[in-house]
Design a protein around this motif. Structure first.
Motif, PDB file in Angstrom:
ATOM      1  N   ASP A   1      -4.386  -3.427 -13.129  1.00 55.27           N
ATOM      2  CA  ASP A   1      -5.455  -4.361 -12.759  1.00 55.27           C
ATOM      3  C   ASP A   1      -5.126  -5.140 -11.483  1.00 55.27           C
ATOM      4  OD1 ASP A   1      -3.359  -5.756 -13.800  1.00 55.27           O
ATOM      5  OD2 ASP A   1      -4.557  -7.065 -15.084  1.00 55.27           O
ATOM      6  N   GLU A   2      -3.953  -4.924 -10.907  1.00 52.66           N
ATOM      7  CA  GLU A   2      -3.566  -5.617  -9.695  1.00 52.66           C
ATOM      8  C   GLU A   2      -3.698  -4.744  -8.448  1.00 52.66           C
ATOM      9  OE1 GLU A   2      -0.147  -8.515 -11.745  1.00 52.66           O
ATOM     10  OE2 GLU A   2       0.449  -6.825 -10.466  1.00 52.66           O
ATOM     11  N   VAL A   3      -4.193  -3.533  -8.612  1.00 55.38           N
ATOM     12  CA  VAL A   3      -4.292  -2.600  -7.486  1.00 55.38           C
ATOM     13  C   VAL A   3      -5.669  -1.954  -7.440  1.00 55.38           C
ATOM     14  CG1 VAL A   3      -1.821  -2.139  -7.537  1.00 55.38           C
ATOM     15  CG2 VAL A   3      -3.401  -0.672  -8.838  1.00 55.38           C
ATOM     16  N   GLU A   4      -5.954  -1.351  -6.311  1.00 57.73           N
ATOM     17  CA  GLU A   4      -7.152  -0.533  -6.120  1.00 57.73           C
ATOM     18  C   GLU A   4      -6.690   0.863  -5.725  1.00 57.73           C
ATOM     19  OE1 GLU A   4      -9.511  -2.391  -3.168  1.00 57.73           O
ATOM     20  OE2 GLU A   4     -10.198  -4.027  -4.475  1.00 57.73           O
TER      21      GLU A   4
ATOM     22  N   THR B   1      -3.596   0.494  -3.241  1.00 60.60           N
ATOM     23  CA  THR B   1      -3.480  -0.735  -2.446  1.00 60.60           C
ATOM     24  C   THR B   1      -3.488  -1.952  -3.375  1.00 60.60           C
ATOM     25  OG1 THR B   1      -4.677   0.333  -0.637  1.00 60.60           O
ATOM     26  CG2 THR B   1      -4.444  -2.071  -0.545  1.00 60.60           C
ATOM     27  N   GLN B   2      -2.610  -2.852  -3.124  1.00 59.27           N
ATOM     28  CA  GLN B   2      -2.567  -4.073  -3.925  1.00 59.27           C
ATOM     29  C   GLN B   2      -3.804  -4.924  -3.665  1.00 59.27           C
ATOM     30  OE1 GLN B   2       0.724  -6.635  -2.993  1.00 59.27           O
ATOM     31  NE2 GLN B   2       0.392  -7.988  -4.755  1.00 59.27           N
ATOM     32  N   LYS B   3      -4.389  -5.431  -4.733  1.00 55.55           N
ATOM     33  CA  LYS B   3      -5.576  -6.274  -4.592  1.00 55.55           C
ATOM     34  C   LYS B   3      -5.214  -7.597  -3.931  1.00 55.55           C
ATOM     35  CE  LYS B   3      -8.254  -4.623  -8.567  1.00 55.55           C
ATOM     36  NZ  LYS B   3      -8.856  -5.015  -9.876  1.00 55.55           N
TER      37      LYS B   3
ATOM     38  N   THR C   1     -14.378 -13.988  -1.420  1.00 57.92           N
ATOM     39  CA  THR C   1     -13.586 -12.775  -1.594  1.00 57.92           C
ATOM     40  C   THR C   1     -13.336 -12.461  -3.057  1.00 57.92           C
ATOM     41  OG1 THR C   1     -12.514 -13.238   0.525  1.00 57.92           O
ATOM     42  CG2 THR C   1     -11.468 -11.603  -0.915  1.00 57.92           C
ATOM     43  N   ILE C   2     -12.853 -13.431  -3.812  1.00 61.17           N
ATOM     44  CA  ILE C   2     -12.546 -13.250  -5.227  1.00 61.17           C
ATOM     45  C   ILE C   2     -13.013 -14.485  -5.987  1.00 61.17           C
ATOM     46  CG2 ILE C   2     -10.539 -11.777  -4.795  1.00 61.17           C
ATOM     47  CD1 ILE C   2      -8.785 -14.197  -5.214  1.00 61.17           C
TER      48      ILE C   2
ATOM     49  N   THR D   1      -5.139 -11.388  -3.569  1.00 60.48           N
ATOM     50  CA  THR D   1      -5.172 -12.533  -4.465  1.00 60.48           C
ATOM     51  C   THR D   1      -5.649 -13.767  -3.715  1.00 60.48           C
ATOM     52  OG1 THR D   1      -2.876 -13.111  -3.985  1.00 60.48           O
ATOM     53  CG2 THR D   1      -3.278 -11.577  -5.809  1.00 60.48           C
TER      54      THR D   1
ATOM     55  N   GLU E   1       0.863  -1.199   0.000  1.00 65.08           N
ATOM     56  CA  GLU E   1       0.000   0.000   0.000  1.00 65.08           C
ATOM     57  C   GLU E   1       0.894   1.242   0.000  1.00 65.08           C
ATOM     58  OE1 GLU E   1      -3.773   0.258   2.467  1.00 65.08           O
ATOM     59  OE2 GLU E   1      -2.436   1.642   3.572  1.00 65.08           O
TER      60      GLU E   1
END
Length: 282
Positions: A27-30, A49-51, A118-119, A53, A3
């Motif tokens: 596409d790997e972060v928010e 912030t990193q998403k 979650t995902i 996984t 983050e």
């Protein structure tokens, strides 16, 4: 999870700087705008912030669960093409495995539920402790082949004890290429079990040893070979008995026959013949 907060003149510039600092893709972060300031020279602060996984969610949940259970062990995860493999090691690993892996299966099921919530999970999650699953797979494979031989010899179905999905899958895989038996799962959970069934072939259709042809018969010399009683034999057939030309026994001559008496007088006396103790001369 990584983050970072970046302040720049625009949102795009702040996001680009944050991605470069984290070494991630967009596409790997928010990204979230924290604040904006300035009227003439605007300043934008962006929090990146990193998403999460599937790998991170799974290992964090398992370690948290182990801590709540008061066990002295830790989990490590590695990602491969077909699944996420979680390896648990430590002093209390046997407790986490449980009887025939029942506790381990429960932890694995709960982990799947949490990660899917979650995902979107696109791979399986397999949890193992001290190579328990590998050892159990070897034991079940040997058992499956042993019972398959029993079913094929007796011609009767062999039912195994109730097993969990992992163990049933091992049995099916071990006998998938066996041409003498097939496997089917029967019953309902948690008492679902496997039945090993011999292939449908009546014993009357099978050739008996006595019904088999005795190999090739005869050759250019007239000898008979082939298989007799399970062994090859090249013995010649017994020759036919030879009939001997034995001399024919002459019928006794009547001494009082008129024609014989006349012939006797012409030829003479002849040999002496003995009849009992006395000799008589004709």
């Amino acid at each position: 999870m990584k983050e970072i907060e970046i302040t720049a003149s625009s949102y795009e510039d702040a996001l680009a700087e944050a991605l470069e600092a984290l070494g991630l893709k967009e596409d790997e972060v928010e990204a979230t705008v924290v604040r904006q300031s300035g009227l003439i020279r605007k300043k934008v602060t962006v929090k990146v912030t990193q998403k999460a996984t599937a790998k991170d969610v799974a290992v964090n949940f398992i370690n948290t669960l182990i801590q709540k259970m008061g066990l002295d062990c830790t989990a490590e995860i590695r990602e491969e093409d077909d699944a996420y493999y979680v390896s648990v090691s430590g002093k209390d690993t046997a407790t986490l495995i449980g009887y025939r892996g029942d506790v381990l299966d429960c932890v694995q099921y709960l982990t799947l539920l949490v990660v899917n919530k979650t995902i979107d999970l696109d791979k399986r999650i397999i949890i193992d402790g001290e190579n328990y699953r590998e050892k159990r797979t070897a034991v079940l494979s040997r058992l499956a082949k042993k019972l398959a031989i029993k079913a094929a010899k007796t011609g009767k179905d062999v039912a195994l004890e109730p097993m969990n999905p992992f163990e049933r899958r091992v049995i099916h895989s071990a006998l998938a290429d066996d041409k003498f038996v097939t496997t089917e799962s029967e019953g309902e959970e948690p008492n679902r079990y496997i039945v090993i069934k011999p292939n449908k072939r009546s014993r009357s259709d099978r050739p008996h040893r006595g019904d088999r042809q005795n190999g090739r018969q005869g050759d250019k010399n007239g000898r008979q070979g082939g298989r007799q009683g399970g062994r090859y034999s090249s013995q010649k057939p017994a020759p036919a008995p030879v009939q001997k030309n034995e001399p024919k026994e002459e019928a006794p001559k009547d001494m009082y026959n008129r024609e014989y008496s006349i012939n006797f007088k012409r030829t003479g006396g002849g040999k002496l013949r003995s009849f009992g103790e006395k000799k008589r001369t004709f």
